[in-house]
Design an enzyme around this catalytic site. Sequence first.
Site, short mmCIF file in Angstrom:
data_model
loop_
_atom_site.label_atom_id
_atom_site.label_comp_id
_atom_site.label_asym_id
_atom_site.label_seq_id
_atom_site.Cartn_x
_atom_site.Cartn_y
_atom_site.Cartn_z
N ASP A 147 0.87 -1.17 0.00
CA ASP A 147 0.00 0.00 0.00
C ASP A 147 0.92 1.23 0.00
O ASP A 147 2.12 1.11 0.29
CB ASP A 147 -0.85 -0.06 1.27
CG ASP A 147 -1.68 1.17 1.48
OD1 ASP A 147 -2.38 1.57 0.55
OD2 ASP A 147 -1.60 1.74 2.59
N ASP A 187 0.02 5.06 1.08
CA ASP A 187 -0.14 5.94 2.25
C ASP A 187 -0.12 5.11 3.54
O ASP A 187 -0.95 4.22 3.72
CB ASP A 187 -1.47 6.70 2.12
CG ASP A 187 -1.79 7.52 3.35
OD1 ASP A 187 -0.84 7.98 4.02
OD2 ASP A 187 -2.98 7.71 3.65
N GLY A 202 -6.99 4.51 3.60
CA GLY A 202 -7.11 3.41 2.66
C GLY A 202 -8.39 3.37 1.85
O GLY A 202 -8.52 2.55 0.96
N ARG A 250 -11.36 8.32 -2.52
CA ARG A 250 -11.73 9.74 -2.34
C ARG A 250 -13.24 9.87 -2.13
O ARG A 250 -13.70 10.57 -1.25
CB ARG A 250 -11.28 10.54 -3.56
CG ARG A 250 -11.22 12.03 -3.33
CD ARG A 250 -10.75 12.73 -4.59
NE ARG A 250 -9.52 12.15 -5.11
CZ ARG A 250 -9.07 12.31 -6.36
NH1 ARG A 250 -9.75 13.06 -7.21
NH2 ARG A 250 -7.96 11.75 -6.75
N SER A 263 -5.11 5.40 -4.10
CA SER A 263 -4.98 6.79 -4.54
C SER A 263 -4.85 6.94 -6.05
O SER A 263 -4.10 6.21 -6.70
CB SER A 263 -3.75 7.43 -3.88
OG SER A 263 -3.56 8.73 -4.40
N ASP A 294 -1.70 -0.47 6.02
CA ASP A 294 -1.88 0.24 7.29
C ASP A 294 -3.35 0.44 7.64
O ASP A 294 -3.64 1.00 8.71
CB ASP A 294 -1.21 1.63 7.22
CG ASP A 294 -1.97 2.56 6.32
OD1 ASP A 294 -2.29 2.16 5.18
OD2 ASP A 294 -2.30 3.69 6.76
#
Length: 220
Positions: A10, A12, A47, A50, A115, A169
Amino acid sequence: MTDIRGFIFDLDGVITDTAELHYQSWKVVADAEGLPFTREDNEQLRGVSRRESLERLLKDRPMDEAKKLDIMTRKNDIYREKLKTITPDDLLPGVRTFIDQARARGIKIGLGSASRNAREVLGSLGVTALFDALGDGHSVVNTKPAPDLFVWVAGRLDLNPAQVIVFEDAEAGVDAAKAGGFKSVGIGHANVSHADFVLELGLKDITLQRLLDIFKPKGA
Ligand code: B16
Ligand code: MG
């Protein structure tokens, strides 16, 4: 159990910390719209896409589609301005060494980020060339916790999920990995305790060899 042949990271919260930049950007539009939003609320956006972030921010408050699109565009414009500050120094500790060692062992490396800005972030971090496959917010329709993104990346790596460890995360990301039949490593301590193994302090907390030993097939 199968031998591990690939890692999917992942972005971020695993490779770099863009969560604070996401928070600051959502905060500007939330304040402008009179929507309550705190750093704690931001943890619920880890995770997720948007659009799902906006839905969580709105809670049950109704809003028409045009307004939602306007808010998402404004947030992203602010976020992309902030991304200009990212440099290779923003790689989280231990990431570069861990990936370099994995590549030297022939382990394939993929990205699995929700993202739509992931490619730009990887470029600013100076690590794009380390990845054999890039899955981002443009790759699949169903976002985490659906397993689709990780399955898509595994396909690009020509591996089966059982051969791949996903590093995540976010609760939604670990859910996605498990739903797809991947092995999982949770990073940090926010709702990732259901991962197969948890690294509270991130990749700086473990060597490649130790991690591979943990996931080694029994009796091998
Ligand atoms: P964007 P990851 C996620 O990144 C972030 O954790 C999440 O907060 C964000 O909403 C999502 O990316 C979408 O980002 O607005 O740039 O498309 O953890 O999946 O790498
Ligand atoms: Mg994340």
